[in-house]
Scaffold this active site. Structure first.
Site, PDB file in Angstrom:
ATOM      1  N   GLY A   7      53.678  64.433  30.226  1.00 10.40           N
ATOM      2  CA  GLY A   7      52.213  63.991  29.539  1.00 10.40           C
ATOM      3  C   GLY A   7      51.209  64.574  30.356  1.00 10.40           C
ATOM      4  O   GLY A   7      50.629  63.651  30.936  1.00 10.40           O
ATOM      5  N   GLY A   9      47.857  64.722  29.374  1.00 15.20           N
ATOM      6  CA  GLY A   9      46.700  64.564  28.871  1.00 15.20           C
ATOM      7  C   GLY A   9      45.514  64.098  29.768  1.00 15.20           C
ATOM      8  O   GLY A   9      45.810  64.712  30.869  1.00 15.20           O
ATOM      9  N   ALA A 133      40.302  57.869  32.324  1.00 17.09           N
ATOM     10  CA  ALA A 133      40.072  59.352  32.163  1.00 17.09           C
ATOM     11  C   ALA A 133      39.751  59.745  30.504  1.00 17.09           C
ATOM     12  O   ALA A 133      40.415  59.018  29.858  1.00 17.09           O
ATOM     13  CB  ALA A 133      41.368  60.010  32.676  1.00 17.09           C
ATOM     14  N   LYS A 189      47.652  43.133  31.549  1.00 21.27           N
ATOM     15  CA  LYS A 189      46.988  44.225  30.861  1.00 21.27           C
ATOM     16  C   LYS A 189      47.121  44.301  29.328  1.00 21.27           C
ATOM     17  O   LYS A 189      46.343  44.633  28.547  1.00 21.27           O
ATOM     18  CB  LYS A 189      47.603  45.440  31.486  1.00 21.27           C
ATOM     19  CG  LYS A 189      46.988  46.688  30.881  1.00 21.27           C
ATOM     20  CD  LYS A 189      45.747  47.403  31.776  1.00 21.27           C
ATOM     21  CE  LYS A 189      45.052  48.390  31.487  1.00 21.27           C
ATOM     22  NZ  LYS A 189      45.523  49.965  31.617  1.00 21.27           N
ATOM     23  N   ASN A 193      44.395  44.469  26.223  1.00 19.81           N
ATOM     24  CA  ASN A 193      44.328  45.561  25.011  1.00 19.81           C
ATOM     25  C   ASN A 193      44.461  45.048  23.766  1.00 19.81           C
ATOM     26  O   ASN A 193      43.994  45.235  22.701  1.00 19.81           O
ATOM     27  CB  ASN A 193      45.497  46.290  25.372  1.00 19.81           C
ATOM     28  CG  ASN A 193      45.413  47.552  26.448  1.00 19.81           C
ATOM     29  OD1 ASN A 193      44.295  47.666  26.915  1.00 19.81           O
ATOM     30  ND2 ASN A 193      46.209  47.801  27.414  1.00 19.81           N
ATOM     31  N   SER A 259      36.914  52.022  23.450  1.00 18.59           N
ATOM     32  CA  SER A 259      38.355  51.710  23.616  1.00 18.59           C
ATOM     33  C   SER A 259      39.276  52.927  23.170  1.00 18.59           C
ATOM     34  O   SER A 259      38.777  53.694  22.232  1.00 18.59           O
ATOM     35  CB  SER A 259      38.931  50.548  22.990  1.00 18.59           C
ATOM     36  OG  SER A 259      39.080  50.940  21.458  1.00 18.59           O
ATOM     37  N   SER A 260      40.386  53.262  23.778  1.00 15.11           N
ATOM     38  CA  SER A 260      41.226  54.368  23.494  1.00 15.11           C
ATOM     39  C   SER A 260      41.699  54.291  21.987  1.00 15.11           C
ATOM     40  O   SER A 260      41.758  55.234  21.418  1.00 15.11           O
ATOM     41  CB  SER A 260      42.446  54.422  24.637  1.00 15.11           C
ATOM     42  OG  SER A 260      43.106  53.239  24.289  1.00 15.11           O
ATOM     43  N   GLU A 272      48.287  53.431  19.564  1.00 16.27           N
ATOM     44  CA  GLU A 272      49.370  52.587  20.139  1.00 16.27           C
ATOM     45  C   GLU A 272      49.345  51.283  19.697  1.00 16.27           C
ATOM     46  O   GLU A 272      49.909  50.325  20.202  1.00 16.27           O
ATOM     47  CB  GLU A 272      49.226  52.649  21.721  1.00 16.27           C
ATOM     48  CG  GLU A 272      49.369  54.024  22.552  1.00 16.27           C
ATOM     49  CD  GLU A 272      49.296  54.078  23.964  1.00 16.27           C
ATOM     50  OE1 GLU A 272      49.846  54.333  24.660  1.00 16.27           O
ATOM     51  OE2 GLU A 272      47.945  53.389  24.132  1.00 16.27           O
TER      52      GLU A 272
HETATM   53  P1  NAD Z   1      46.868  61.511  25.994  1.00 19.37           P
HETATM   54  O1  NAD Z   1      46.818  61.547  24.454  1.00 19.37           O
HETATM   55  O2  NAD Z   1      45.358  62.061  26.369  1.00 19.37           O
HETATM   56  O3  NAD Z   1      47.753  62.407  26.684  1.00 19.37           O
HETATM   57  C1  NAD Z   1      49.292  62.351  26.155  1.00 19.37           C
HETATM   58  C2  NAD Z   1      49.748  63.707  26.549  1.00 19.37           C
HETATM   59  O4  NAD Z   1      51.122  63.660  25.951  1.00 19.37           O
HETATM   60  C3  NAD Z   1      49.297  64.827  25.445  1.00 19.37           C
HETATM   61  O5  NAD Z   1      48.699  65.968  26.288  1.00 19.37           O
HETATM   62  C4  NAD Z   1      50.511  65.228  24.528  1.00 19.37           C
HETATM   63  O6  NAD Z   1      50.448  66.357  24.158  1.00 19.37           O
HETATM   64  C5  NAD Z   1      51.597  64.830  25.634  1.00 19.37           C
HETATM   65  N1  NAD Z   1      52.708  64.517  24.829  1.00 19.37           N
HETATM   66  C6  NAD Z   1      53.043  64.272  23.756  1.00 19.37           C
HETATM   67  N2  NAD Z   1      54.360  64.164  23.360  1.00 19.37           N
HETATM   68  C7  NAD Z   1      55.000  64.753  24.472  1.00 19.37           C
HETATM   69  C8  NAD Z   1      56.237  64.963  24.875  1.00 19.37           C
HETATM   70  N3  NAD Z   1      57.476  64.737  24.015  1.00 19.37           N
HETATM   71  N4  NAD Z   1      56.582  65.670  26.077  1.00 19.37           N
HETATM   72  C9  NAD Z   1      55.630  65.805  27.116  1.00 19.37           C
HETATM   73  N5  NAD Z   1      54.351  65.340  26.839  1.00 19.37           N
HETATM   74  C10 NAD Z   1      53.981  65.136  25.537  1.00 19.37           C
HETATM   75  O7  NAD Z   1      46.928  59.998  26.448  1.00 19.37           O
HETATM   76  P2  NAD Z   1      45.871  59.524  27.876  1.00 19.37           P
HETATM   77  O8  NAD Z   1      44.930  58.580  27.397  1.00 19.37           O
HETATM   78  O9  NAD Z   1      46.458  60.030  29.022  1.00 19.37           O
HETATM   79  O10 NAD Z   1      47.093  57.975  27.953  1.00 19.37           O
HETATM   80  C11 NAD Z   1      48.450  58.032  28.436  1.00 19.37           C
HETATM   81  C12 NAD Z   1      48.947  56.659  28.491  1.00 19.37           C
HETATM   82  O11 NAD Z   1      48.207  55.814  29.509  1.00 19.37           O
HETATM   83  C13 NAD Z   1      48.952  55.670  27.446  1.00 19.37           C
HETATM   84  O12 NAD Z   1      49.758  54.600  27.351  1.00 19.37           O
HETATM   85  C14 NAD Z   1      47.477  55.001  27.578  1.00 19.37           C
HETATM   86  O13 NAD Z   1      47.247  53.778  26.921  1.00 19.37           O
HETATM   87  C15 NAD Z   1      47.560  54.649  28.823  1.00 19.37           C
HETATM   88  N6  NAD Z   1      46.238  54.692  29.820  1.00 19.37           N
HETATM   89  C16 NAD Z   1      45.115  55.274  29.381  1.00 19.37           C
HETATM   90  C17 NAD Z   1      43.967  55.419  30.117  1.00 19.37           C
HETATM   91  C18 NAD Z   1      42.621  56.096  30.018  1.00 19.37           C
HETATM   92  O14 NAD Z   1      41.686  56.107  30.360  1.00 19.37           O
HETATM   93  N7  NAD Z   1      42.898  57.342  29.077  1.00 19.37           N
HETATM   94  C19 NAD Z   1      43.533  54.468  30.888  1.00 19.37           C
HETATM   95  C20 NAD Z   1      44.808  53.377  31.273  1.00 19.37           C
HETATM   96  C21 NAD Z   1      45.939  53.704  30.686  1.00 19.37           C
END
Ligand code: NAD
Length: 315
Positions: A7, A9, A133, A189, A193, A259-260, A272
């Site tokens: 993942g 992202g 991020a 956490k 949320n 928020s996300s 989510e």
């Molecule tokens: P995001 O959507 O930016 O990234 C997720 C990535 O996973 C995407 O690039 C998607 O293409 C990829 N993906 C989907 N299915 C997949 C698969 N089967 N195999 C491989 N990759 C796959 O999400 P994010 O913001 O990075 O969040 C990820 C987790 O972290 C979530 O649980 C979120 O709640 C948590 N989180 C996010 C933040 C933040 O600031 N963004 C902060 C703390 C926690």
């Protein structure tokens, strides 16, 4: 040390970039998103940072769509959205060797269970992160906020692999601590949320906006209180003494943040919700505890997921 991130992202890219600066072996990013994989392999990963004028480009990374091209890792970090954890670990099975630890720092409930559908529970390390991020486009993210990462073994032990992961993260500038109560951490956490995400998604307000309206502050408190009851029934030892007050503090401290879940709704992406407010409803039902506020919030967010942002303008 060979690190794989499933993942790539916003968060997977952030951890991948930072870790790639301290590992000899390139960090491997596994993602289903073709443009992201192509861009990272062609031009590296660019990280904008609110505290520095120039973005930094990280190149000690390789991105993949197929896990077979990567092979077994020394550490795998899972950063897909929590609704996709089980599926991503199943399809990414090839990156797990016999002794590869799987670390989840995702939000919501059910990530451990999702990983455990494919891997033994003993391979799982869990935790939370207060890093933030934002994905700006293929190959580009913004490091939006800095905060602690806390990790722990499910049985509370302080194992060598846990210490090794914490050391590595700290060397990479990702401030990390170890906890003997990882379940409590995840629930601490989760409750934040539960209080913020759905309410901001439904109202289209930034986090601080929830405190500016008495009605919403009351709903926040009610949603979190239902979660606290469920945690109590399950015997979870929360680390936060007053989760409602703590959630209000987080709201105030992150007042300008979207928020996300609100971002997901505005961009027409799945949220989510099932792993956050929906999880309180589910777990509550299993323990005979009603969670009506979380039930309503879950249904409203699902409605907006279906109808998209077009039903109402953005904040
Ligand atoms: P995001 O959507 O930016 O990234 C997720 C990535 O996973 C995407 O690039 C998607 O293409 C990829 N993906 C989907 N299915 C997949 C698969 N089967 N195999 C491989 N990759 C796959 O999400 P994010 O913001 O990075 O969040 C990820 C987790 O972290 C979530 O649980 C979120 O709640 C948590 N989180 C996010 C933040 C933040 O600031 N963004 C902060 C703390 C926690």
């Amino acid at each position: 040390m060979k690190i794989v991130i499933i993942g790539a992202g916003a968060m997977g890219s952030l951890y991948g970039a930072k870790l790639s600066a301290v590992t000899d072996t390139p960090v491997c990013l596994l993602d289903v998103w073709q443009d992201q994989v192509k861009e990272i392999n062609a031009r590296g990963l660019t990280v904008e940072d609110v505290s520095s004028p120039e973005p930094r480009v990280y190149r000690n990374l390789r991105a993949f769509q197929d896990p077979a091209g990567i092979g077994p890792a020394d550490l795998v970090i899972i950063f897909v959205k929590s609704t996709l954890t089980a599926q991503a670990v199943r399809t990414g099975r090839a990156v797990f060797g016999e002794n590869t630890p799987a670390l989840t720092l995702q939000n919501g409930l059910g990530n451990i269970e999702g990983i455990a559908e494919t891997l033994p529970r003993t391979s799982i390390i869990a935790g939370t992160t207060a890093q933030g991020a934002t994905l700006l486009g293929p190959g580009r993210i913004r490091h939006a906020g800095k905060g602690k990462t806390v990790i722990g073994e499910l049985d509370g032990s302080i194992s060598p692999r846990l210490k090794a992961a914490a050391d590595l993260f700290n060397r990479a500038g990702l401030e990390t601590e170890i906890s003997a109560n990882v379940e409590g951490l995840i629930w601490d956490k989760l409750l934040v949320n539960v209080g913020i995400n759905a309410l901001t998604a439904v109202t289209r307000l930034r986090n601080g906006g929830l405190l500016a309206h008495e009605e919403l502050a009351e709903l926040l408190a009610a949603a979190v209180t239902e979660g606290v009851r469920v945690a109590g029934a399950k015997g979870i030892k929360l680390n936060v003494p007053d989760p409602v007050a703590h959630t209000r503090e987080v709201c105030a401290a992150t007042g300008e943040n979207q928020s996300s879940m609100l971002q997901d709704i505005l961009k027409g992406r799945p949220t989510e919700i099932d792993m956050i407010n929906g999880a309180i409803l589910r777990e509550g039902a299993a323990w005979g505890i009603a969670a009506p506020v979380n039930g309503v919030l879950t249904k409203l967010v699902k409605f907006f997921e279906k109808t998209g942002a077009g039903e109402r303008g953005p904040a």
